[in-house]
Design an enzyme around this catalytic site. Structure first.
Site, PDB file in Angstrom:
ATOM      1  N   ARG A 102      23.707  18.668   4.805  1.00 44.77           N
ATOM      2  CA  ARG A 102      24.765  18.138   5.620  1.00 44.77           C
ATOM      3  C   ARG A 102      25.826  18.919   6.369  1.00 44.77           C
ATOM      4  NH1 ARG A 102      27.030  12.531   6.836  1.00 44.77           N
ATOM      5  NH2 ARG A 102      25.520  11.506   5.773  1.00 44.77           N
ATOM      6  N   GLU A 161      34.645   9.144   5.144  1.00 47.42           N
ATOM      7  CA  GLU A 161      34.732  10.511   5.298  1.00 47.42           C
ATOM      8  C   GLU A 161      34.893  11.269   6.841  1.00 47.42           C
ATOM      9  OE1 GLU A 161      30.603  10.063   4.228  1.00 47.42           O
ATOM     10  OE2 GLU A 161      30.783  11.938   3.073  1.00 47.42           O
TER      11      GLU A 161
END
Lengths: 493, 783
Positions: free
Chosen positions: B327, B730
């Site tokens: 990621r 997030e």
């Protein structure tokens, strides 16, 4: 001395009810007792070291000004220190019919909780603040919340809630205010002038009746652990599981809790908390106000004592350097004998102080700087508030009429194994004109005075550099510059 | 909430539907101390307590372990070691078999659990733990990735490479190019409630575990492996966590497994709650990274090619380091189109605790790397970094292919940034700050505006599924359960709003219930910001099934066409008459209509081929931007955030109050990561910042003095997400980058903005002062 009566139980009020305990371990914390013995589980354990505030409760105590409620950390507060107090937990806030308290309702309406685990602690801290001030400033709220960590909200919603509590209800109508007289009477009835003694050997704890009694008890049991605010001793137990028995709890001794001024010297009893000392010191020695606001959080300041900060001899205690720079003296007492020494000579080496077996710190005497002197203290930390010092510098200076340095005392914390004078730097300044050129020359002398360590708070290089630069800041602030000389959170009041 | 009020049958709108500001469902319990966390539950009689014994060596073989004094200590019932694990001694979440429950003969980091004391009280367990005599034969160790070669040294899991175009040639042929390196620190979660598990043994092989976990299904699987029993013997339940932030995605497994083992062995309930120090020492954190970058660009500041190496400190085992480092690469573009790009990850083995998920999951580290590259280019061409940022943004119809070959179809960053630039008066304040700095010797101000684009979906495609269980009772009240866990983010209330909206009943008619593996199986972690997206959809699906049956029933019973059955607030219009929802439900029950449904959802369109580095790993992107101003003391490095303005995109928000809270909290947490939160290991490999006294998360007094947070009111998800909302867990976290860059801007002012400060993170006062000193020296040397 009058004969002291002895009581083998302790008494206090928990929320609405009287509590009498005849069996209390010296190291039993209020938090564990609330959660495990009383099943009052609204009060949370977040860190067990007085840094996160999830365990915040209020403790009401009788003082000269009457009954005062203060926020404290239940995790490092010993049960044995609570004789004659009123302990108020989050469970006490809801009304009889279950309605939320104004503090709670404001927190709900302004979305002040997310995971909710820190929330009871915030509620209690805000409750303590609200009882003192119905319309607190941002600065006052932030100060009251310095000892409360929240990891979810970013605090903004809590601040919004804090500003509106008074629109939900008036502190004067709060049960704690309404019942003040009755509680005061009940607490007064508990103060019978007796010494509390509970247990023997490893379970022994003593709450002396008064200072003389304390001196006598300690003289007899010099190996006992003296517990004042327990902001340090608390951690010996919760973190290191050290045996502190027998423990002598001195936080409630009126005779140690006085602060007075005589002929320009402020005498602070060893049991005076940071909070209790604040108004006098901030008024008489203004530079100490901002420093005190950055020692611990509100809960720690409500518990921790200046005497304890000195007595434990930490190289990173925040009060010794400024007190040394001010020329403070320390009174030590053993039994009936007292001696008074310059504070700076008390600190001999790391972990070693000039304190005899059975002797205790009774008071510190701080000369108020004369009008034409210059005094400043600067603390450097990773996080601005509620952080332990990386380096702290205190500066005291008088100039002669010709602008040369007549008298100078500079003391640092965090730069050596003890709080320590910068004697070479002082020497380089003495007699010289108070100018940037002099200061720059003197800055080179720091390397002679200090060889700081690298640790988790700062590297040796940073400590050396920042400590040195503080002298430049001191020059700037004493030279009437109108530029900002340091970052500030709030405009000066 | 205390009294069950009769629903308003004349209301024009239900109370508490979607797109309304609802309080957290537990707020009134949070504030009164009545919200029950696991440690607050009444313990069954005879409950035992566990305490972990941690390694005192950083990398060593255990030559002897004398636990006799521990076993005979007051209150001790048992001491578990690796030999006591009846099933598999492994809790590796990705099946790499590299993470023992208890170390067996070898320890790989300081603080690794090697035994577990079970005693009558927690205090007795803690005291006894210290009596162990363990001897070690020390082995060479490495804790800092600075000492490692990302291409040669040991990795914990296979690396990833992303490439598009020929980056090497593009950089080589670019008019200008430069190289650099950035260190990005890790982060401790510091959830206020630490880890905890309580296991209650049942009959046969059964055990019920209350675990503070974001991933009950994984706890179930791990415990079943460790016990060597089928998953159907294990039930895991969690009503709420006191914070998670990723720290409870995999890290609760250990405590749950040990509690379960002891509970089955002794036929007594067992609770394990590590103290804060043990929790911080023995559980994983955000990965710290060393980012090497090389960039080719032109004189205008257009990036032409980029090459990245993202080396991560993973610790001794893989845990989630594979997907986390992946990621990071997925976000090495942030909002920027890299015409040619080559990016690699190096998930390095170190003798430290195994790092794990943390809000953003590697993404923020990738974005910080991207922003550093932009800063470098800006300084090199002598322009305001914001200008270079805007110049390199993704396009909307072209210049929109990511390094992983997904087309960015929903780009709104230009408008977000333009609006924020305006509302924050960026240009005016830029001028004012220059004037201030020119006249201020010690205090310097800095300003920065940084953008965010965050990819939404688990990159492991199969995790993008969710289940829910919806019951309607005969009084019309609804029982809602789903696989998502509540850690403070407001998931429960959002999903309940979705169900209330679907049935058109007031929110207080929907009871939100604890997450348990017994009701909804095979769930994914509540992570990747996906909680509301996935579980909201699954719950909506469940509600729709029941609604469909009610519609069929009403149409048949009242002989009206199906489209004349309308769900109005708290009532149903059937033809010309209105029937209270509860009455219709009662009638349906009498007619033997099933009033319960299992809902299900899987995210469409997504796919990902990791070997090729191509696919569409993300369903959509969430956007935002923040603008921060700081003041810095150039004598000490101390600083203050003077003001922050944020404009953020949540699509059509399900609950603005909750979303604003996520943004404010995410920003502050991100700011903490990049400023005062420093993890520090000593020369012996010991983590020394393992309590709030030494590890400094932001306080109320660290908030920006002025803090304006706005939800953009115009975006909506381009895909049919739950009511066109967007995930919010997030994406706001990396908004904290604007503080790091504002600090960098202030530091740069000491050398007239001619030298890139290359400020590492966290930018502690020390880091800031050292950068100032370096810049002053370089400026002098260059002058």
């Amino acid at each position: 001395m009058a004969k002291i009566s002895i009581r083998n139980e302790m008494r206090f009020i928990l929320n609405g009810r009287d509590v009498v305990l005849s069996s209390v371990a010296p190291d039993a914390t209020l938090l564990d007792w609330l959660r495990l013995d009383r099943s009052l589980r609204g009060t949370k354990e977040g860190c067990a070291e007085g840094d996160c505030g999830a365990c915040t409760v209020l403790v009401g105590k009788l003082s000269a000004g009457g009954l005062v409620y203060e926020s404290v950390n239940a995790c490092i507060r010993f049960l044995g220190s609570l004789d004659g107090t009123h302990v108020v937990t989050v469970e006490h806030l809801r009304g009889a019919s279950g309605q939320l308290h104004p503090v709670q309702q404001a927190m709900v309406d302004f979305h002040g909780s997310q995971c909710g685990f820190c929330t009871p602690g915030f509620v209690m801290s805000l409750y303590g603040l609200w009882m003192q001030s119905s319309d607190p400033s941002n600065a006052a709220i932030e100060k009251a919340l310095q000892g409360n960590l929240c990891r979810c909200t970013g605090y903004e919603a809590i601040m919004r809630a804090a500003h509106t509590i008074s629109s939900y209800g008036k502190a004067a109508k709060d049960p704690l205010a309404a019942e003040r007289k009755a509680i005061t009477a009940r607490l007064e009835a508990m103060h019978d002038g007796a010494r509390v003694e509970i247990g023997t050997g490893k379970t022994r704890l003593v709450v002396p009746a008064n200072v003389d009694d304390f001196a006598a008890v300690l003289d007899k049991e010099p190996g006992a652990t003296i517990v004042a605010g327990s902001t340090d001793v608390g951690l010996w137990v919760t973190k290191h599981m050290r045996d502190i028995s027998p423990a002598i709890f001195i936080g409630n001794l009126d005779g140690l809790c006085t602060i007075s001024e005589d002929k320009g010297v402020i005498s602070i009893g060893a049991g005076v908390t940071y909070t209790e000392a604040f108004s006098t010191l901030a008024e008489r020695i203004p530079a100490l106000g901002p420093l005190f606001d950055r020692i611990g959080g509100e809960q720690v300041r409500n518990m921790g004592t200046i005497g304890g900060n000195i007595a434990n001899g930490s190289p990173i205690g925040d009060t010794p350097p400024p007190l040394i720079a001010l020329g403070a003296r320390l009174t030590l007492r053993k039994g009936k004998k007292r001696r008074t020494i310059p504070l700076e000579t008390f600190f001999i080496a790391y972990g070693k102080q000039d304190r005899l077996s059975g002797e205790f710190v009774e008071a510190v005497h701080v000369p108020v700087p004369a009008k034409d002197t210059k005094f400043a203290v600067h603390k450097i930390t990773k996080r601005r508030d509620e952080d332990i010092t990386a380096a702290l510098g205190a500066f005291f200076l008088t100039l002669a009429k010709d602008g040369t340095v007549e008298e100078v005392r500079i003391a640092y914390g965090g730069m050596a194994a003890t709080p320590k004078r910068a004697s070479s730097v002082e020497k380089a300044l003495l007699g010289k004109p108070w100018t940037e050129q002099t200061v720059e020359t003197a800055m080179a002398e720091y390397a002679r005075d200090f060889t700081p360590l690298t640790d988790m708070r700062a590297s040796a290089e940073y400590r050396a550099l920042a400590a040195r630069n503080l002298l430049l800041r001191f020059l700037a602030e004493t030279s009437g510059t109108r530029e900002p000389i340091q970052v500030s959170r709030h405009e000066a009041a | 909430m205390n009294k069950h009020a009769a629903p308003n049958l004349k209301a024009e709108k239900i109370a508490g539907g979607v797109a309304t500001d609802q309080r957290h469902d537990s707020a009134h319990k949070h504030v009164s101390g009545t919200a029950v966390y696991i440690d607050d539950m009444p313990e069954p009689a005879g409950t035992l307590h566990g305490c972990l014994g941690l390694s005192a060596a950083t990398h060593a073989t255990i030559t002897s372990m004398d636990l006799s004094a521990v076993r005979t200590a007051l209150g001790v019932v048992d001491v578990l070691t690796a030999n006591d694990v009846p099933g598999e001694n492994d809790i590796s979440p990705t099946g790499r078999h590299d993470e023992p429950v208890l170390a067996d003969g070898k320890v790989q980091f300081y603080g690794q659990p090697i035994f577990c004391v079970i005693a009558e009280t927690r205090e007795q367990a803690r005291r006894a733990t210290r009596l162990a005599k363990v001897e070690y034969k020390e082995l060479p160790f490495v804790t800092d990735i600075g000492a490692l070669d990302p291409k040669r040294d040991k990795l914990v899991t296979p690396p990833l490479t992303l490439k598009r175009g020929d980056a090497a040639t593009a950089i080589r042929q670019a008019p200008r190019r430069l190289k650099g390196k950035m260190r990005i620190g890790g982060q401790e979660h510091f959830y206020l409630e630490g880890h905890i598990a309580m296991a209650i043994p049942g009959e046969d092989q059964d055990v019920t575990i209350y675990s503070s976990t974001q991933h009950p299904s994984e706890v179930q699987h791990m415990v079943s492996h460790a016990l060597g029993v089928p998953s159907n013997a294990i039930t895991v339940e969690i009503r709420r966590m006191g914070g998670g932030f990723g720290g409870k995605e995999t890290q609760g497994n250990q405590f749950a497994a040990l509690a379960a083992i002891a509970a089955k062995k002794h036929h007594r309930a067992v609770k394990i709650r590590p103290d804060r120090d043990d929790d911080m020492i023995a559980t994983g954190k955000r990965h710290d990274f060393l980012v090497d970058y090389e960039v080719g660009f032109d004189d205008e500041g257009n990036v032409l090619g980029v090459d990245f190496m993202f080396a991560a400190r993973c610790g001794f085992s893989s845990d989630l380091s594979g997907p986390v480092t992946d990621r990071a690469l997925f976000h090495c573009d942030n909002t920027y189109f890299w015409p040619a790009v080559h990016a690699q990850s190096a998930p390095l083995y170190t003798n430290t605790v195994s790092n794990t998920a943390f809000r953003g999951f590697g993404g923020p580290q990738g974005m910080v790397g991207a922003e550093r590259v932009i800063d470098e280019v800006a300084f090199a061409v002598g322009k305001d970094p914001l200008e270079i940022r805007k110049k390199n943004f993704y396009g909307t119809s072209d210049r929109n292919i990511t390094p992983y070959h997904q087309t960015v179809e929903d780009n709104i960053i230009q408008r977000i940034v333009a609006e924020l630039e305006q509302s924050a008066s960026y240009a005016r304040r830029r001028r004012e700050i220059a004037a201030f700095n020119a006249n201020s010797r010690f205090i310097k101000r800095g300003l920065a505006l940084t953008p965010v684009k965050f990819g939404i979906s688990f990159t492991a495609t199969h995790y993008n599924q969710a289940g829910a269980l919806v019951h309607v009772y005969t009084d019309g009240s609804v029982h809602l359960n789903h696989g998502g866990t509540e850690m403070g983010q407001g998931l429960y209330v959002k999903v309940a709003q979705v169900v209330a909206e679907e049935f058109q009943i007031d929110l207080d008619q929907v009871k939100i219930t604890a997450t348990t593996t017994g009701k909804v199986p095979n769930t994914s972690a509540t992570a990747a910001s996906s909680g509301s997206d996935l579980n909201g959809m699954a719950a909506q699906n469940g509600a729709r099934q029941i609604k469909d049956r009610l519609t069929d029933f009403a149409a048949e019973k009242y002989q009206v066409p199906r489209d004349q059955v309308l769900f109005l607030p708290n009532r149903v219009r059937v033809g010309n008459q209105e029937i209270a929802f509860a009455d219709l439900v009662k009638q349906a029950y009498m007619a033997r209509i099933q009033l319960s449904a299992a809902g299900f959802y899987k995210t469409p369109k997504i796919h990902w081929n990791r070997d090729k580095g191509e696919g569409r790993p993300f369903y959509y992107f969430a956007y935002g931007a923040s603008c921060s101003e700081v003041s810095v003391d150039t004598l000490t490095g101390e600083y203050m955030v003077e003001r922050t303005d944020i404009l953020h995109d949540c699509g059509r928000s399900l609950n603005r109050a909750i979303d604003i809270g996520q943004i404010e909290g995410g920003f502050i947490q991100g700011m903490g990561w990049l400023t005062t939160e420093e993890l520090w290991w000593d020369a012996k490999g010991r983590l020394r910042t393992h309590a709030p006294s030494t590890y400094k998360i932001p306080l109320a007094s660290d908030r920006p003095k002025i803090f304006n947070v706005t939800l953009a009111d115009w975006p909506e998800a381009s895909e049919p997400t739950i009511h066109r909302s967007k995930a919010v867990g997030e994406p706001p976290f990396p908004l904290g980058m604007s503080v790091l860059h504002a600090l960098s801007d202030a530091v740069a002012s000491v050398a007239d903005h001619k030298i890139c400060p290359r400020l590492d993170a966290p930018a502690t006062p020390e880091c800031v002062l050292m950068a100032i000193e370096r810049l002053k020296k370089e400026a002098e040397a260059g002058a």
